[in-house]
Design an enzyme around this catalytic site. Sequence first.
Site, PDB file in Angstrom:
ATOM      1  N   LYS A  18      14.233   2.220 -10.907  1.00 17.71           N
ATOM      2  CA  LYS A  18      14.165   1.419 -11.863  1.00 17.71           C
ATOM      3  C   LYS A  18      14.121   1.997 -13.089  1.00 17.71           C
ATOM      4  O   LYS A  18      12.974   2.766 -13.025  1.00 17.71           O
ATOM      5  CB  LYS A  18      12.533   0.526 -11.655  1.00 17.71           C
ATOM      6  CG  LYS A  18      13.097  -1.202 -10.294  1.00 17.71           C
ATOM      7  CD  LYS A  18      11.986  -1.501 -10.128  1.00 17.71           C
ATOM      8  CE  LYS A  18      12.348  -2.044  -8.934  1.00 17.71           C
ATOM      9  NZ  LYS A  18      10.403  -2.708  -8.301  1.00 17.71           N
ATOM     10  N   ARG A  61       7.244   7.309 -12.362  1.00 18.31           N
ATOM     11  CA  ARG A  61       5.789   7.285 -11.761  1.00 18.31           C
ATOM     12  C   ARG A  61       6.368   8.267 -10.848  1.00 18.31           C
ATOM     13  O   ARG A  61       7.597   8.640  -9.902  1.00 18.31           O
ATOM     14  CB  ARG A  61       6.694   5.291 -11.193  1.00 18.31           C
ATOM     15  CG  ARG A  61       5.583   5.811 -10.118  1.00 18.31           C
ATOM     16  CD  ARG A  61       5.850   4.092  -9.501  1.00 18.31           C
ATOM     17  NE  ARG A  61       4.980   4.106  -7.711  1.00 18.31           N
ATOM     18  CZ  ARG A  61       6.090   3.454  -6.801  1.00 18.31           C
ATOM     19  NH1 ARG A  61       7.530   3.099  -6.233  1.00 18.31           N
ATOM     20  NH2 ARG A  61       5.455   3.632  -5.884  1.00 18.31           N
ATOM     21  N   ASP A 118       0.222   7.273  -7.887  1.00 20.51           N
ATOM     22  CA  ASP A 118       0.434   6.075  -7.600  1.00 20.51           C
ATOM     23  C   ASP A 118      -0.911   6.012  -6.990  1.00 20.51           C
ATOM     24  O   ASP A 118      -1.733   5.140  -6.966  1.00 20.51           O
ATOM     25  CB  ASP A 118       1.570   5.785  -6.680  1.00 20.51           C
ATOM     26  CG  ASP A 118       1.856   4.389  -6.507  1.00 20.51           C
ATOM     27  OD1 ASP A 118       1.358   3.164  -7.985  1.00 20.51           O
ATOM     28  OD2 ASP A 118       3.027   3.664  -6.483  1.00 20.51           O
ATOM     29  N   GLY A 182       6.244  -3.038   0.078  1.00 18.81           N
ATOM     30  CA  GLY A 182       4.952  -2.909   0.424  1.00 18.81           C
ATOM     31  C   GLY A 182       3.486  -3.402  -0.121  1.00 18.81           C
ATOM     32  O   GLY A 182       3.825  -4.335  -0.773  1.00 18.81           O
ATOM     33  N   ASP A 252      12.669 -10.457   4.689  1.00 20.79           N
ATOM     34  CA  ASP A 252      12.138 -11.720   4.105  1.00 20.79           C
ATOM     35  C   ASP A 252      11.176 -13.029   4.323  1.00 20.79           C
ATOM     36  O   ASP A 252      11.693 -13.730   4.799  1.00 20.79           O
ATOM     37  CB  ASP A 252      13.461 -12.119   3.603  1.00 20.79           C
ATOM     38  CG  ASP A 252      13.320 -12.953   2.356  1.00 20.79           C
ATOM     39  OD1 ASP A 252      12.453 -13.816   2.339  1.00 20.79           O
ATOM     40  OD2 ASP A 252      14.491 -13.416   1.544  1.00 20.79           O
ATOM     41  N   GLU A 303       3.654 -13.069  -5.809  1.00 20.83           N
ATOM     42  CA  GLU A 303       3.906 -13.890  -7.338  1.00 20.83           C
ATOM     43  C   GLU A 303       4.564 -15.402  -7.380  1.00 20.83           C
ATOM     44  O   GLU A 303       4.554 -15.852  -7.727  1.00 20.83           O
ATOM     45  CB  GLU A 303       5.026 -13.018  -8.640  1.00 20.83           C
ATOM     46  CG  GLU A 303       3.863 -12.043  -8.909  1.00 20.83           C
ATOM     47  CD  GLU A 303       4.980 -10.924  -9.465  1.00 20.83           C
ATOM     48  OE1 GLU A 303       5.765 -11.049  -9.565  1.00 20.83           O
ATOM     49  OE2 GLU A 303       4.810  -9.572  -9.460  1.00 20.83           O
TER      50      GLU A 303
END
Length: 372
Positions: A18, A61, A118, A182, A252, A303
């Site tokens: 990303k 990251r 992290d 995760g 999912d 979310e």
Amino acid sequence: MSPPRRILIVNAGSSSLKLRRLGDHDALVASHDLPMTQGRVDRLALTRALAAAPPDAIGHRIVHGGRRYLGPVRLDATVERDLRQLVDLAPLHQPKSIDALEAVQAIYPDVPAVASFDTAFHASMPVAATTYALPREWRERWDLRRYGFHGLSHAYATRRVGELLGRAPTTFRAVICHLGAGASLAAVAGVTSLDTTMGFTPLDGLVMATRSGSVDPGLLMWLQEHVGMPAQEMAATLENRAGLLGLSGTPDMAVVIAGAKAGDGVATVALAVYLHRLRAAIAAMAAAMAGLDVLVFTGGVGEHAPDVRAAACEGLAFLGVRVDPAANAGPSQPGAIDREIGLPEAPVRVFVIEAREDLQMAHEVRQVLARG
């Protein structure tokens, strides 16, 4: 140096890289998600994605900082060498971060870069929370301890909910629920992580999309001894074929929820197992802080799955958690996610916060570069 205005955020995940370009006031200027094949990003695709004016700074990251890196640090040859030496602690994740670092560095060799870890957010956990009941010689020889992960997400959610509350994060006790492919929880009091659900690796704790979460080590030893299961097969299964996928046939959560609503028995059990572990872990995090003031949901499931939030909170009324059904079912579009979903009279405030690791990383980039 003057504070960087244009920051490139590089976030290497399990299957994609990303890239986020942030401009003035951390506005999102550009976004690219590039596939990673066998842990490597396509250099040509990366060059095309970054075909723009160089940023003022870059944030990377890095999953694991070990015991050496307890906060963000400016990247140099020594840090990069140390990161390679930490690969054994995170063999599935660290190499991808290093590959992305090298690829971006080849394009922007002269742009200052910062590593955000992290694990760093959890470095402050008390010894009671980090120590395994293993022989001392094992723990010291191989650095066997609970490290915790998702620290960038937990740190951002803590800062952001403080803004929404109009209170400094030092004034409340929060359980942050990062629920995505995760998943992990963190008990945060005074901007300090006191406990978390992941341990030596990101396999521990909650049920996840394809990861098992906590499993009795005796069960795994039984499989090795009585079935002759190779360690490599066991590791691949626990990482890639367990969790929701192992329980229901799909990783999912939206599909699992739909199946459970339709009366599918397998999906119903999968959702029940997920929620049972989640509720128990939230209560355990609250116990680590001797109470709870704020409960936060973030990450893809946190979310976008109001059914999960409602069901989790329904079992936590004894802690003072109560959800407003209308607020919980509210908007979930980017930019309209951050909101309070608890009942006003409830003792515990409940929020949904959009996961923005990129903003936390930009915050840390500025911190490090301001130090010179």
